[in-house]
Design an enzyme around this catalytic site. Structure first.
Site, PDB file in Angstrom:
ATOM      1  N   GLY A   1       0.801  -1.227   0.000  1.00 57.58           N
ATOM      2  CA  GLY A   1       0.000   0.000   0.000  1.00 57.58           C
ATOM      3  C   GLY A   1       0.829   1.270   0.000  1.00 57.58           C
TER       4      GLY A   1
ATOM      5  N   ASP B   1      -6.556  -0.145   0.896  1.00 56.44           N
ATOM      6  CA  ASP B   1      -5.257   0.458   1.253  1.00 56.44           C
ATOM      7  C   ASP B   1      -5.448   1.862   1.826  1.00 56.44           C
ATOM      8  OD1 ASP B   1      -4.492  -1.835  -0.047  1.00 56.44           O
ATOM      9  OD2 ASP B   1      -2.971  -0.896  -1.298  1.00 56.44           O
TER      10      ASP B   1
HETATM   11  O1  PMV Z   1      -1.066  -6.887  -3.710  1.00 57.97           O
HETATM   12  P1  PMV Z   1      -2.111  -5.898  -3.352  1.00 57.97           P
HETATM   13  O2  PMV Z   1      -1.972  -5.301  -1.998  1.00 57.97           O
HETATM   14  O3  PMV Z   1      -2.379  -4.916  -4.435  1.00 57.97           O
HETATM   15  O4  PMV Z   1      -3.478  -6.721  -3.144  1.00 57.97           O
HETATM   16  C1  PMV Z   1      -4.213  -7.326  -4.150  1.00 57.97           C
HETATM   17  C2  PMV Z   1      -5.371  -8.002  -3.484  1.00 57.97           C
HETATM   18  C3  PMV Z   1      -6.217  -8.840  -4.430  1.00 57.97           C
HETATM   19  O5  PMV Z   1      -7.207  -9.455  -3.617  1.00 57.97           O
HETATM   20  C4  PMV Z   1      -5.390  -9.925  -5.092  1.00 57.97           C
HETATM   21  C5  PMV Z   1      -6.868  -8.000  -5.507  1.00 57.97           C
HETATM   22  C6  PMV Z   1      -7.956  -7.076  -4.996  1.00 57.97           C
HETATM   23  O6  PMV Z   1      -8.309  -6.150  -5.758  1.00 57.97           O
HETATM   24  O7  PMV Z   1      -8.502  -7.270  -3.911  1.00 57.97           O
END
Ligand code: PMV
Length: 312
Positions: free
Chosen positions: A99, A144
């Protein structure tokens, strides 16, 4: 509008503890803000953006879009802003699922509104930062920016966010290992969804198991049960693995964390690189440090952040 000389704010990053990917199909997920921060300072200036990690960010740089989007979102809500110089210092690895862009957007928004002496609350900060994230990322869920603004633990499902009053089990910490493997969240999400449609009912069962893992993990957190929490992290990792969201380096880090005394470990976020998280007993901290250093990993030992964005 009275502008003060310079204002600085800091906002935390986050990790996803449980439920990533499954959340895309309407299942719940659990995230937590962590004690790694982005500090952003603003003052009247010439529109210059400087990053302690990246150097001067020119107007043509792809990194610049987020900063411009925050200023644009502030202008849309509060009217014209004076030209500002921005300096950002981030402890968060970029594009690793922690994030970092949300923490930049949140700390910058907070600092700009403070500098402009605007009467605002955290929800104003979250909304502006989310607008800015929307301008630069494809369909951000908002998790985030919410975690970076408010801190703490956050349960979310189908766009609904609920802050949960949870703590990590006594005498445990989170270790975050940056695999250094870069991946694009959008690509991993798409390929996981492709597997979902190929394997049909099998995927439905995996996702239902993912949902149960989240509810059991919340119980384990409420009861302070580190063994159960660690075991559920491993199960979550296995479910994600079966959907194609892991990679050799992620699996290796999970095994390394387990053999150095972690209760459990898993990929966090999109997977196929990014960061791997582990739950560790405080008593294992020093031996774990030595072990991870010897292996050459970039790692962070963190605690949950319960404060969210603050003036710094
Ligand atoms: O890697 P990050 O923090 O961008 O998380 C992605 C989380 C997923 O569940 C894979 C995608 C989403 O949009 O929730």
């Amino acid at each position: 509008m009275v502008c003060l000389l310079m204002k600085c704010s800091k906002a935390p990053g986050k990790v996803l503890l449980f439920g990533e990917h499954f959340v895309v199909k309407g299942k719940p997920a659990l995230g937590v803000a962590v004690s790694l921060y982005v500090k952003t300072c603003v003052e009247l200036g010439k529109g210059r953006v400087y990053s302690k990690q990246l150097g001067l960010i020119e107007p043509s740089s792809p990194h610049r879009a987020l900063f411009d989007a925050v200023i644009q979102a502030v202008v849309e809500r509060y009217g014209a802003t004076p030209s500002l110089d921005v300096e950002v210092d981030s402890e968060l690895p970029i594009a690793s699922g922690m994030g970092s862009s949300a923490a930049i957007a949140v700390s910058l928004t907070h600092a700009v509104l403070s500098l402009m002496n605007i009467d605002f609350n955290r929800e104003d900060v979250r909304l502006i930062a989310h607008e800015a994230e929307k301008a630069v990322h494809y369909r951000p869920s908002g998790v985030d920016t919410t975690l970076s603004t408010y801190g703490g633990f956050l349960y979310y499902k189908q766009g609904d966010f609920k802050r949960l009053d949870l703590r990590l089990p006594v005498d445990t910490l989170l270790v975050i290992v940056n695999t250094g493997q870069k991946r694009q969240t959008g690509v991993v999400v798409r390929e996981v969804l492709e597997r979902y449609s190929r394997i049909g009912e099998v995927a439905e069962l995996i996702y239902s198991a993912g949902e149960l893992v989240v509810s059991k993990a919340i119980k384990a957190l409420e009861q302070g049960d580190a063994n159960q929490l660690g075991e559920l992290m491993l199960v979550n990792h296995g479910l994600l693995w079966s959907m194609g969201a892991s990679s050799i380096i992620c699996d290796t880090v999970v095994h390394d964390l387990l053999s150095s005394g972690a209760y459990g470990a898993k990929i966090s976020g999109a997977g196929r690189g990014g960061v791997v998280i582990g739950l560790i007993p405080r008593s294992a901290l020093e031996s774990l440090r030595v072990w991870l250093q010897r292996k050459g990993y970039e790692f962070y030992i963190v605690e949950p952040d319960y404060t969210g964005v603050v003036s710094a």
